[in-house]
Every structure is written in structure tokens, then in C-alpha cells.
Write an enzyme that holds these catalytic residues in place. Structure first.
Site, mmCIF file in Angstrom:
data_model
loop_
_atom_site.group_PDB
_atom_site.id
_atom_site.type_symbol
_atom_site.label_atom_id
_atom_site.label_comp_id
_atom_site.label_asym_id
_atom_site.label_seq_id
_atom_site.Cartn_x
_atom_site.Cartn_y
_atom_site.Cartn_z
ATOM 1 N N LEU A 143 66.763 -59.411 51.712
ATOM 2 C CA LEU A 143 67.254 -58.086 51.342
ATOM 3 C C LEU A 143 67.765 -57.381 52.587
ATOM 4 O O LEU A 143 67.256 -57.611 53.700
ATOM 5 C CB LEU A 143 66.134 -57.240 50.716
ATOM 6 C CG LEU A 143 65.535 -57.708 49.380
ATOM 7 C CD1 LEU A 143 64.387 -56.774 48.973
ATOM 8 C CD2 LEU A 143 66.587 -57.775 48.290
ATOM 9 N N ASP A 144 68.746 -56.507 52.411
ATOM 10 C CA ASP A 144 69.201 -55.674 53.519
ATOM 11 C C ASP A 144 68.035 -54.850 54.061
ATOM 12 O O ASP A 144 67.074 -54.556 53.338
ATOM 13 C CB ASP A 144 70.305 -54.721 53.058
ATOM 14 C CG ASP A 144 71.597 -55.447 52.689
ATOM 15 O OD1 ASP A 144 71.775 -56.597 53.132
ATOM 16 O OD2 ASP A 144 72.412 -54.852 51.968
ATOM 17 N N LYS A 145 68.138 -54.446 55.304
ATOM 18 C CA LYS A 145 67.069 -53.694 55.962
ATOM 19 C C LYS A 145 66.633 -52.484 55.141
ATOM 20 O O LYS A 145 65.435 -52.240 54.969
ATOM 21 C CB LYS A 145 67.534 -53.250 57.350
ATOM 22 C CG LYS A 145 66.504 -52.430 58.109
ATOM 23 C CD LYS A 145 67.022 -52.040 59.482
ATOM 24 C CE LYS A 145 65.985 -51.196 60.233
ATOM 25 N NZ LYS A 145 66.478 -50.808 61.582
#
Length: 303
Positions: A143-145
Site C-alpha cells: 500500500l502507498d505510505k
């Protein structure tokens, strides 16, 4: 129901009626989807038995046979000082083969350099070691940050290889909650635009005729007319970088808080949460699913 039990260094399952007549080779390669190289290595190192005796890999199995398999040594054990990072982790599901964490917004899924420690992967390794397990653990997806939610990890290389195949075949399904600006025209629709790199911004993606095919399907769950915000759920038919963010922005409905793609600052991060995960267990092949409520910041502005 197929069950897999752990007996020391070995795992054991009883062959059910549906797999009777299949050979061990067919079970590993065709039913489980294990890679050819890993299957060959297990065969050469005598890591598979039938009824506690050496197995003939091409011989059909019989219902009730007990299949034992031992996992290959994955990695040299790392020390907590070198690789682990202490942080409380939210475990949503765990068995002998896989584990699912709820990643908080603001944390990277994995390190991007050798000195980075404050990531979910490092925290997961610390958790594994404190439980007395091997430090081998690997994320199957990321997942993105600033995206929160469920991330699937494999506990050993065989499970990881099988789950990689499931991901490539779209047997693993991820459903996201998103808050977007505006009222979408259709309650249910698909967005199909190719996505490529933005040559003017190294961290950004954009819809591009020369990009890779991408498809996002969404359903509208609620609409807040006062704030002009819609709550939607999304599923990815492909897995491009920033796919949901790019697609929703392209059709004029950027994610709340996503300043990179045109959202306002009602949140300090993009309003995206991976709330549901569906998969087939790597060995029993039974369908499983888990859900995870959105965090407080998301809920605070949700319709």
C-alpha cells in the site's frame, strides 16, 4: 474441510476425496501453483513424504493419505538490532503460513533503502521474532505510505510463491474505501484508462495512451451534499501504482486529502483505506476473507 497441521518442522494434511488420484507433483504444481524451481528443490532435498515414508512424486495419491512436507530453510536469521523495528502492529489474521496486518497511514510497507527501519515489514519481522518464529516474512502486495488498511504477508517461501501466483491470477481481491470530491454520475461503473509515469513529476502517475492498461471498478455507498463528498468502494482489476488515485482524479473526483492529484486538505493524507481482503488459502484452497474498519480520521469526515 482440508486442514494443515504443524508437527515440529513438518506440516501434514490428509488428502481429501477431491484430490484423490492426483500425484504429489500435480498437487504442488497444478493445484497449489507452486513454482517449478521450488518444487524441484523440495523434491531433491526430500522435503515431502507420504504416510511418513519417502514419496513417489508421480504416483497417484489416495483419499486418506497423509502428506507431510518440510519447508526449505528460507533465510539466515537476522538479529533484531539489524533488521527489526519495535512498533505495536495490528494483526487481523494469522496462521502457520500467512499473516495480515492493518497498516496505519503514514507508514511505508517496506524499506526503500538499507537504513530505513520505520516500515511495516520491519515491524512485522520484530513481531515474528518476539513470537519465536523465523524472521522470514514477505509482503505479497503493498500500500502507498498514506493509505491505511490490510496487507498480506507470507511466513515462508512456499506460501509466498503460491500467494504470488494467486495475486497474478487475480484470485486475491482487495476492496478499498475512498472519500472523493463530488457526486459521481453512476452508482456503479468501471474506469478503464491506461496509466503511465508523469515525465514532469517522478513520484506522480497519469493517464497516458502509452501507459499500461488499468481498470478500476467502483460502487457509490453514500453522498454528503453539504460537503459534496462521496463514499465509494473500489476494486482493482489491475495493480498500477496510484491507480485509484489517478483514475478518480482523471474523471473529476479526486480523493479527499490527495493534494498530489487535486484533492483538498480536509485530511492530512489521501482518504483511501484497504478494508477488505479475499484470498484462497495456499494449501487448503478454501476461500477466506477479512474486513477492517476505517481509522478515525477517515470516519470523521465520512458521509
Amino acid at each position: 474441510m482440508v486442514t494443515v497441521s504443524k508437527k515440529g518442522e513438518w506440516f501434514e494434511l490428509t488428502i481429501p476425496k477431491k484430490w484423490a488420484g492426483q500425484s504429489a507433483m500435480q498437487l504442488f504444481r497444478e493445484i497449489w501453483g507452486a513454482p517449478k524451481k521450488l518444487t524441484h528443490q523440495m523434491r531433491m532435498e526430500h522435503c515431502v513424504k507420504k504416510n511418513n515414508h519417502p514419496i513417489v512424486w508421480e504416483k497417484p495419491l489416495i483419499q486418506g493419505d497423509r502428506l507431510q512436507f518440510k519447508l526449505l530453510a528460507d533465510h539466515q536469521v537476522e538479529t533484531l538490532e539489524n533488521d527489526g523495528f519495535f512498533k505495536d502492529v495490528d494483526v487481523k489474521y494469522e496462521d502457520d503460513h500467512l499473516i495480515i496486518f492493518n497498516k496505519p497511514a503514514g507508514m511505508e510497507t517496506h524499506p526503500h533503502n538499507l537504513v530505513q527501519k520505520n516500515t511495516l515489514l520491519n515491524a512485522a519481522k520484530f513481531y515474528m521474532q518476539t513470537q519465536g518464529e523465523s524472521t522470514y516474512i514477505r509482503h505479497i502486495h503493498r500500500l502507498d505510505k498514506d493509505t491505511s488498511g490490510l496487507v498480506l504477508f507470507a511466513k515462508h517461501s512456499l506460501a509466498g510463491a503460491i500467494l504470488d501466483t494467486e495475486l497474478a491470477q487475480r484470485s486475491i481481491k482487495r476492496t478499498y474505501m475512498a472519500l472523493v470530491h463530488g457526486q459521481l454520475k453512476n452508482k456503479h461503473d468501471s474506469i478503464e484508462f491506461p496509466i503511465g509515469k508523469d515525465r514532469h513529476h517522478s513520484n506522480k502517475r497519469r493517464v497516458s495512451t502509452t501507459g499500461q492498461y488499468a481498470k478500476t471498478t467502483y460502487d457509490v455507498q453514500a453522498y454528503d451534499s453539504k460537503r459534496n463528498i462521496s463514499l465509494i468502494t473500489c476494486q482493482l482489476d489491475t495493480g498500477r501504482t496510484h491507480q485509484i488515485r489517478v483514475h478518480l482524479s482523471h474523471i473529476g473526483h479526486p480523493l479527499v486529502g490527495d493534494h498530489l492529484y487535486g484533492g483538498n486538505h480536509l485530511l492530512t493524507r489521501q482518504a483511501l483505506h484497504a478494508y477488505k481482503l479475499e484470498w484462497q488459502h495456499p494449501f487448503t484452497k478454501e476461500k477466506q476473507e477479512i474486513t477492517c474498519p476505517a481509522p478515525a480520521d477517515f470516519r470523521s469526515i465520512s458521509p
